[in-house]
Write a protein that holds these residues in place. Structure first.
Motif, PDB file in Angstrom:
ATOM      1  N   LEU A  14      73.375  68.947  39.909  1.00 23.07           N
ATOM      2  CA  LEU A  14      74.585  68.634  40.259  1.00 23.07           C
ATOM      3  C   LEU A  14      75.273  67.456  40.147  1.00 23.07           C
ATOM      4  CD1 LEU A  14      73.842  70.498  44.001  1.00 23.07           C
ATOM      5  CD2 LEU A  14      75.487  71.285  41.951  1.00 23.07           C
ATOM      6  N   ILE A  15      74.425  66.402  39.862  1.00 23.05           N
ATOM      7  CA  ILE A  15      75.118  65.072  39.598  1.00 23.05           C
ATOM      8  C   ILE A  15      75.558  65.063  38.050  1.00 23.05           C
ATOM      9  CG2 ILE A  15      74.520  62.557  39.175  1.00 23.05           C
ATOM     10  CD1 ILE A  15      72.640  62.982  41.627  1.00 23.05           C
ATOM     11  N   GLY A  16      74.708  65.496  37.132  1.00 22.04           N
ATOM     12  CA  GLY A  16      74.980  65.723  35.799  1.00 22.04           C
ATOM     13  C   GLY A  16      75.158  67.016  35.197  1.00 22.04           C
ATOM     14  N   PRO A  17      76.241  67.693  35.683  1.00 20.67           N
ATOM     15  CA  PRO A  17      76.159  69.219  35.311  1.00 20.67           C
ATOM     16  C   PRO A  17      76.693  69.383  33.808  1.00 20.67           C
ATOM     17  CG  PRO A  17      78.242  68.427  36.274  1.00 20.67           C
ATOM     18  CD  PRO A  17      77.289  67.425  36.536  1.00 20.67           C
ATOM     19  N   ARG A  18      77.013  68.604  33.129  1.00 21.68           N
ATOM     20  CA  ARG A  18      76.965  68.317  31.615  1.00 21.68           C
ATOM     21  C   ARG A  18      76.193  67.591  30.847  1.00 21.68           C
ATOM     22  NH1 ARG A  18      82.554  67.620  33.325  1.00 21.68           N
ATOM     23  NH2 ARG A  18      82.223  65.427  32.829  1.00 21.68           N
ATOM     24  N   ALA A  19      74.966  67.289  31.525  1.00 21.29           N
ATOM     25  CA  ALA A  19      73.821  66.617  30.727  1.00 21.29           C
ATOM     26  C   ALA A  19      73.269  67.027  29.678  1.00 21.29           C
ATOM     27  CB  ALA A  19      72.876  66.194  31.922  1.00 21.29           C
ATOM     28  N   GLY A  20      73.608  68.659  29.343  1.00 18.52           N
ATOM     29  CA  GLY A  20      72.892  68.986  28.305  1.00 18.52           C
ATOM     30  C   GLY A  20      73.628  68.296  26.952  1.00 18.52           C
ATOM     31  N   ASN A  21      74.826  67.793  27.198  1.00 19.11           N
ATOM     32  CA  ASN A  21      75.500  67.322  26.004  1.00 19.11           C
ATOM     33  C   ASN A  21      74.943  65.463  25.812  1.00 19.11           C
ATOM     34  OD1 ASN A  21      77.042  69.341  25.573  1.00 19.11           O
ATOM     35  ND2 ASN A  21      78.544  68.767  26.928  1.00 19.11           N
ATOM     36  N   ALA A  22      74.415  65.134  26.636  1.00 18.32           N
ATOM     37  CA  ALA A  22      74.036  63.758  26.663  1.00 18.32           C
ATOM     38  C   ALA A  22      72.476  63.424  25.821  1.00 18.32           C
ATOM     39  CB  ALA A  22      73.776  63.205  28.072  1.00 18.32           C
ATOM     40  N   PRO A  23      72.288  62.361  25.424  1.00 16.66           N
ATOM     41  CA  PRO A  23      71.018  62.244  24.470  1.00 16.66           C
ATOM     42  C   PRO A  23      69.883  62.652  25.438  1.00 16.66           C
ATOM     43  CG  PRO A  23      72.736  60.053  24.572  1.00 16.66           C
ATOM     44  CD  PRO A  23      73.314  61.045  25.614  1.00 16.66           C
ATOM     45  N   HIS A  24      69.936  62.395  26.649  1.00 19.15           N
ATOM     46  CA  HIS A  24      68.659  62.580  27.165  1.00 19.15           C
ATOM     47  C   HIS A  24      68.431  64.085  27.827  1.00 19.15           C
ATOM     48  CE1 HIS A  24      71.192  62.850  30.922  1.00 19.15           C
ATOM     49  NE2 HIS A  24      71.444  61.650  30.859  1.00 19.15           N
ATOM     50  N   GLY A  25      69.778  64.750  27.811  1.00 21.66           N
ATOM     51  CA  GLY A  25      69.570  66.251  28.232  1.00 21.66           C
ATOM     52  C   GLY A  25      69.233  66.264  29.462  1.00 21.66           C
ATOM     53  N   GLU A  26      68.938  67.598  29.880  1.00 22.78           N
ATOM     54  CA  GLU A  26      68.268  67.830  31.056  1.00 22.78           C
ATOM     55  C   GLU A  26      67.003  67.420  31.519  1.00 22.78           C
ATOM     56  OE1 GLU A  26      69.856  71.644  32.087  1.00 22.78           O
ATOM     57  OE2 GLU A  26      71.762  70.959  32.539  1.00 22.78           O
ATOM     58  N   PHE A  27      66.594  66.123  31.356  1.00 19.83           N
ATOM     59  CA  PHE A  27      65.106  65.678  31.279  1.00 19.83           C
ATOM     60  C   PHE A  27      64.389  66.344  32.643  1.00 19.83           C
ATOM     61  CE2 PHE A  27      67.307  62.135  32.945  1.00 19.83           C
ATOM     62  CZ  PHE A  27      66.584  61.687  34.105  1.00 19.83           C
ATOM     63  N   TRP A  28      64.802  66.466  33.411  1.00 25.89           N
ATOM     64  CA  TRP A  28      64.371  66.874  34.742  1.00 25.89           C
ATOM     65  C   TRP A  28      64.115  68.139  34.789  1.00 25.89           C
ATOM     66  CZ3 TRP A  28      69.399  65.046  34.271  1.00 25.89           C
ATOM     67  CH2 TRP A  28      70.423  66.157  34.473  1.00 25.89           C
ATOM     68  N   ASP A  29      64.466  68.956  33.871  1.00 23.26           N
ATOM     69  CA  ASP A  29      64.169  70.538  33.879  1.00 23.26           C
ATOM     70  C   ASP A  29      62.711  70.697  33.020  1.00 23.26           C
ATOM     71  OD1 ASP A  29      64.393  73.037  34.257  1.00 23.26           O
ATOM     72  OD2 ASP A  29      65.892  73.575  32.321  1.00 23.26           O
ATOM     73  N   ILE A  34      54.865  66.497  34.348  1.00 27.24           N
ATOM     74  CA  ILE A  34      55.655  65.827  32.962  1.00 27.24           C
ATOM     75  C   ILE A  34      56.577  64.881  33.444  1.00 27.24           C
ATOM     76  CG2 ILE A  34      56.861  66.690  31.119  1.00 27.24           C
ATOM     77  CD1 ILE A  34      55.390  69.484  31.055  1.00 27.24           C
ATOM     78  N   PHE A  35      57.558  65.342  34.435  1.00 24.89           N
ATOM     79  CA  PHE A  35      58.642  64.522  34.878  1.00 24.89           C
ATOM     80  C   PHE A  35      58.046  63.102  35.060  1.00 24.89           C
ATOM     81  CE2 PHE A  35      61.460  62.644  37.977  1.00 24.89           C
ATOM     82  CZ  PHE A  35      62.627  62.831  37.222  1.00 24.89           C
ATOM     83  N   ILE A  36      57.079  62.864  35.854  1.00 23.00           N
ATOM     84  CA  ILE A  36      56.782  61.771  36.580  1.00 23.00           C
ATOM     85  C   ILE A  36      55.752  60.756  35.584  1.00 23.00           C
ATOM     86  CG2 ILE A  36      56.568  62.381  38.818  1.00 23.00           C
ATOM     87  CD1 ILE A  36      53.545  62.623  38.956  1.00 23.00           C
ATOM     88  N   GLY A  37      55.685  61.340  34.259  1.00 25.97           N
ATOM     89  CA  GLY A  37      54.660  60.773  33.421  1.00 25.97           C
ATOM     90  C   GLY A  37      55.502  60.393  32.216  1.00 25.97           C
ATOM     91  N   MET A  38      56.882  61.013  32.208  1.00 25.45           N
ATOM     92  CA  MET A  38      57.746  60.887  30.813  1.00 25.45           C
ATOM     93  C   MET A  38      58.589  59.745  30.993  1.00 25.45           C
ATOM     94  SD  MET A  38      60.506  63.867  31.657  1.00 25.45           S
ATOM     95  CE  MET A  38      61.026  63.889  29.905  1.00 25.45           C
TER      96      MET A  38
END
Length: 119
Positions: A14-29, A34-38
């Motif tokens: 919800l905070i980053g609805p267009r995060a797919g366009n960012a260099p980091h993408g939706e890295f939380w998906d 995996i998330f806590i170690g990345m």
């Protein structure tokens, strides 16, 4: 009560609805383990990667610091949308409840400090 990883994912989406366009993408998906170690993809500090979760100092974890004010050479996110730190920021969750940006940031910090629980 600490939020779950699923709620964290909902917050970040919800905070980053267009995060797919960012260099980091939706890295939380990704899976919680995996998330806590990345490292945050495509984001660094003086040439070094930024871990998503700082195990030594969870309240200062990279993704939370970037949401609050930015970190190193990385500006506050989301770059081209209203900031979660704005006094008027709020979102409606999938269950219909409304959460302010300040509450989201506190929930995220509490989740990190509690050891990043799955449930």
């Amino acid at each position: 009560m600490t939020i779950s990883y699923a709620r964290l994912q909902e917050y970040l989406s919800l905070i980053g609805p267009r995060a797919g366009n960012a260099p980091h993408g939706e890295f939380w998906d990704v899976d919680r383990n995996i998330f806590i170690g990345m490292n945050i993809p495509g984001v660094g500090c003086n040439g070094a990667a930024i871990p998503a979760v700082d195990a030594a100092n969870p309240a200062a974890s990279g993704f939370l610091e970037i949401l609050k004010a930015g970190l190193c050479e990385n500006p506050q996110m989301p770059r081209f949308a209203k900031k979660v730190t704005s006094a008027s920021y709020n979102v409606t969750l999938s269950d219909g409840s409304v959460v302010t940006g300040a509450q989201m940031l506190q929930d995220i910090e509490d989740w990190l400090v509690a050891g990043c629980p799955e449930k």
